[in-house]
Every structure is written in structure tokens, then in C-alpha cells.
Design a protein around this motif. Structure first.
Motif, PDB file in Angstrom:
ATOM      1  N   ASP A   1    -130.049 -14.593  -7.843  1.00  0.00           N
ATOM      2  CA  ASP A   1    -129.086 -14.920  -8.891  1.00  0.00           C
ATOM      3  C   ASP A   1    -128.326 -16.203  -8.577  1.00  0.00           C
ATOM      4  OD1 ASP A   1    -129.733 -12.658 -10.348  1.00  0.00           O
ATOM      5  OD2 ASP A   1    -128.280 -11.403  -9.289  1.00  0.00           O
ATOM      6  N   LEU A   2    -128.609 -16.802  -7.411  1.00  0.00           N
ATOM      7  CA  LEU A   2    -127.881 -17.993  -6.999  1.00  0.00           C
ATOM      8  C   LEU A   2    -128.303 -19.198  -7.833  1.00  0.00           C
ATOM      9  CD1 LEU A   2    -125.955 -19.450  -5.050  1.00  0.00           C
ATOM     10  CD2 LEU A   2    -127.904 -19.783  -3.520  1.00  0.00           C
ATOM     11  N   ILE A   3    -127.335 -19.825  -8.476  1.00  0.00           N
ATOM     12  CA  ILE A   3    -127.571 -21.048  -9.248  1.00  0.00           C
ATOM     13  C   ILE A   3    -127.083 -22.231  -8.418  1.00  0.00           C
ATOM     14  CG2 ILE A   3    -126.955 -22.318 -11.337  1.00  0.00           C
ATOM     15  CD1 ILE A   3    -126.657 -19.631 -12.749  1.00  0.00           C
ATOM     16  N   CYS A   4    -127.873 -23.284  -8.374  1.00  0.00           N
ATOM     17  CA  CYS A   4    -127.509 -24.425  -7.533  1.00  0.00           C
ATOM     18  C   CYS A   4    -127.627 -25.728  -8.314  1.00  0.00           C
ATOM     19  CB  CYS A   4    -128.390 -24.468  -6.287  1.00  0.00           C
ATOM     20  SG  CYS A   4    -130.143 -24.654  -6.659  1.00  0.00           S
ATOM     21  N   ILE A   5    -127.081 -26.781  -7.725  1.00  0.00           N
ATOM     22  CA  ILE A   5    -127.140 -28.121  -8.298  1.00  0.00           C
ATOM     23  C   ILE A   5    -127.793 -29.049  -7.279  1.00  0.00           C
ATOM     24  CG2 ILE A   5    -125.104 -27.774  -9.751  1.00  0.00           C
ATOM     25  CD1 ILE A   5    -123.484 -29.323  -7.672  1.00  0.00           C
ATOM     26  N   PRO A   6    -128.276 -30.230  -7.701  1.00  0.00           N
ATOM     27  CA  PRO A   6    -128.900 -31.156  -6.748  1.00  0.00           C
ATOM     28  C   PRO A   6    -127.960 -31.523  -5.609  1.00  0.00           C
ATOM     29  CG  PRO A   6    -129.391 -31.823  -8.988  1.00  0.00           C
ATOM     30  CD  PRO A   6    -128.384 -30.718  -9.089  1.00  0.00           C
ATOM     31  N   GLY A   7    -128.487 -31.482  -4.378  1.00  0.00           N
ATOM     32  CA  GLY A   7    -127.704 -31.833  -3.204  1.00  0.00           C
ATOM     33  C   GLY A   7    -126.934 -30.681  -2.596  1.00  0.00           C
ATOM     34  N   GLN A   8    -126.971 -29.495  -3.224  1.00  0.00           N
ATOM     35  CA  GLN A   8    -126.219 -28.352  -2.698  1.00  0.00           C
ATOM     36  C   GLN A   8    -126.907 -27.782  -1.463  1.00  0.00           C
ATOM     37  OE1 GLN A   8    -125.142 -25.435  -5.632  1.00  0.00           O
ATOM     38  NE2 GLN A   8    -124.888 -23.796  -4.136  1.00  0.00           N
ATOM     39  N   ARG A   9    -126.115 -27.495  -0.416  1.00  0.00           N
ATOM     40  CA  ARG A   9    -126.662 -26.892   0.798  1.00  0.00           C
ATOM     41  C   ARG A   9    -126.901 -25.409   0.550  1.00  0.00           C
ATOM     42  NH1 ARG A   9    -123.441 -27.694   6.312  1.00  0.00           N
ATOM     43  NH2 ARG A   9    -122.172 -25.966   5.520  1.00  0.00           N
ATOM     44  N   LEU A  10    -128.119 -24.957   0.854  1.00  0.00           N
ATOM     45  CA  LEU A  10    -128.503 -23.586   0.535  1.00  0.00           C
ATOM     46  C   LEU A  10    -128.457 -22.656   1.735  1.00  0.00           C
ATOM     47  CD1 LEU A  10    -131.566 -24.348  -1.791  1.00  0.00           C
ATOM     48  CD2 LEU A  10    -129.185 -23.951  -2.450  1.00  0.00           C
ATOM     49  N   CYS A  11    -129.002 -23.097   2.882  1.00  0.00           N
ATOM     50  CA  CYS A  11    -129.064 -22.216   4.044  1.00  0.00           C
ATOM     51  C   CYS A  11    -129.489 -23.018   5.266  1.00  0.00           C
ATOM     52  CB  CYS A  11    -130.039 -21.060   3.805  1.00  0.00           C
ATOM     53  SG  CYS A  11    -131.752 -21.590   3.576  1.00  0.00           S
ATOM     54  N   LEU A  12    -129.461 -22.353   6.414  1.00  0.00           N
ATOM     55  CA  LEU A  12    -129.970 -22.954   7.639  1.00  0.00           C
ATOM     56  C   LEU A  12    -131.493 -23.016   7.599  1.00  0.00           C
ATOM     57  CD1 LEU A  12    -127.724 -21.197  10.305  1.00  0.00           C
ATOM     58  CD2 LEU A  12    -127.851 -23.668   9.923  1.00  0.00           C
ATOM     59  N   SER A  13    -132.051 -24.017   8.265  1.00  0.00           N
ATOM     60  CA  SER A  13    -133.501 -24.153   8.372  1.00  0.00           C
ATOM     61  C   SER A  13    -133.922 -23.858   9.803  1.00  0.00           C
ATOM     62  CB  SER A  13    -133.925 -25.572   7.986  1.00  0.00           C
ATOM     63  OG  SER A  13    -135.298 -25.771   8.237  1.00  0.00           O
ATOM     64  N   ASP A  14    -135.009 -23.088   9.960  1.00  0.00           N
ATOM     65  CA  ASP A  14    -135.576 -22.860  11.285  1.00  0.00           C
ATOM     66  C   ASP A  14    -137.082 -22.731  11.142  1.00  0.00           C
ATOM     67  OD1 ASP A  14    -136.168 -20.181  10.500  1.00  0.00           O
ATOM     68  OD2 ASP A  14    -134.165 -19.538  11.118  1.00  0.00           O
TER      69      ASP A  14
END
Length: 206
Positions: A9-22
Motif C-alpha cells: 500500500d506504500l505510495i512513493c514519489i521519485p527520489g524517495q528512499r524506500l529501504c536498506l539495500s543488501d
């Protein structure tokens, strides 16, 4: 195990930080990785695609689907500017799909050839107006797509002769490093693509 997609349900916009990467959480379509975090390149909803032990974080835009370049795609682009360190270009096609809008691409000197990278001279590889085939590299910034021509099948496919007048005459490749005007026989240096059947260039299947 095949891929499994979980909607969010998460809505995002360009450049928004979403989560950690591993190593198990990977930037997928519509996202990019930078300094250990995954960011969105689109306005839309976040989707998590599970495949084997990895999670691919993806963003799908609202409304009609929009095709954007992703890492591994073979694209067609027009060179717009060349200097000693890189060439700027405008991406017009992904595979055989003509885009409704263009995207900015950047081809760095070190990504032109697979060997002898230190001997590459950008002005002897590309000129403004050239049409090239290139492969999209993993995205590290939002402003443009990094490209590579470090394969035999990638490089300049169409170039107009500088000495052929205002309308330009398409040159003919005569080697890996030269093209020739069929009218004046003047030769010009280029990083020439080896033309191969379309099926040999692996790109994303829509």
C-alpha cells in the motif's frame, strides 16, 4: 522457485528512499541503489518480488504502464555531446520499443570498450548526431542512465559524414574503428557496432 510478487500500500514519489539495500534486497524496476539504500525513480506503488532467496524492490507507476530503461536493457540512443571524459545522449528506444519520451544517458570513457580502456579517445569513438546501441548499467543516480558499449555488438550503428554537406550522407562501416562516406570516400573514426540479428541481443521482454 518462481518469482512471487507482493503488493504494497506504500505510495512513493521519485527520489524517495524506500529501504536498506543488501545482498538479498535488490533494486528492481523503477528503483535504483545508492550508498546502501534503495530509492524510487517513479511515482507509484511499491512492490516486492520474491525470487529464490532474494527480494527485488520495484515501483509501478499509476495508470498506463510506462516503460523505462533498466539494467541489462539494450537501448538505441542519439549522441548529443562529446568531451574527453564522457558522451551525453538521448535514449529513444528500448529493444524494438519506441519510447513516448526520451531519457538522458551518459556513456563514460571507461565503459566504451572492454579492453585498453586507458587508450580510449572519446572524439574518435563518437560524434554528436551518431546513433548508437548501448547496454544500460545498474543505475546509481536519478538524473540519467549510465550506458556501456563494451561489447562487439554495441557502438555506432548510424553516422553521417561530416564532409557530405548540410543533409549528411550515412557512412558505411569498414572496420571496428572506422566508417567511410560512400560519396567522398573520406574515413572517420568511430567505435563501430557489429550488426547482428535482433534475436542475438538479449534485452527485456515485455
Amino acid at each position: 522457485m518462481g518469482p512471487v510478487t507482493q503488493n504494497s500500500d506504500l505510495i512513493c514519489i521519485p527520489g524517495q528512499r524506500l529501504c536498506l539495500s543488501d545482498e538479498n534486497t535488490i533494486a528492481g524496476q523503477g528503483t535504483y541503489e545508492r550508498q546502501g539504500y534503495i530509492y524510487s525513480t517513479l511515482a507509484g506503488t511499491v512492490h516486492i518480488r520474491q525470487q529464490d532467496n532474494s527480494k527485488f524492490i520495484e515501483v509501478k507507476c499509476f495508470g498506463s504502464p510506462t516503460i523505462v530503461p533498466i539494467a541489462g536493457d539494450v537501448v538505441t540512443a542519439r549522441i548529443t555531446q562529446v568531451n574527453q571524459r564522457f558522451a551525453k545522449c538521448s535514449i529513444t528506444c528500448i529493444g524494438d520499443h519506441i519510447l513516448n519520451r526520451t531519457y538522458r544517458g551518459l556513456l563514460r570513457k571507461e565503459d566504451v570498450r572492454a579492453t585498453e580502456k586507458d587508450k580510449v579517445e572519446m572524439y574518435k569513438c563518437f560524434r554528436p548526431g551518431d546513433i548508437i546501441l548501448a547496454r544500460v548499467l545498474p543505475q546509481t543516480e536519478l538524473s540519467c542512465y549510465q550506458l556501456s558499449t563494451a561489447e562487439n555488438e554495441l557502438g555506432v550503428v548510424v553516422a553521417l559524414a561530416n564532409e557530405s554537406g548540410p543533409y549528411g550522407v550515412p557512412m558505411v562501416p569498414i572496420s571496428w574503428t572506422e566508417m567511410q562516406c560512400p560519396d567522398t570516400l573520406v574515413k572517420e573514426p568511430r567505435k563501430v557496432a557489429k550488426i547482428v540479428p535482433e534475436s542475438a541481443l538479449i534485452t527485456r521482454v515485455e
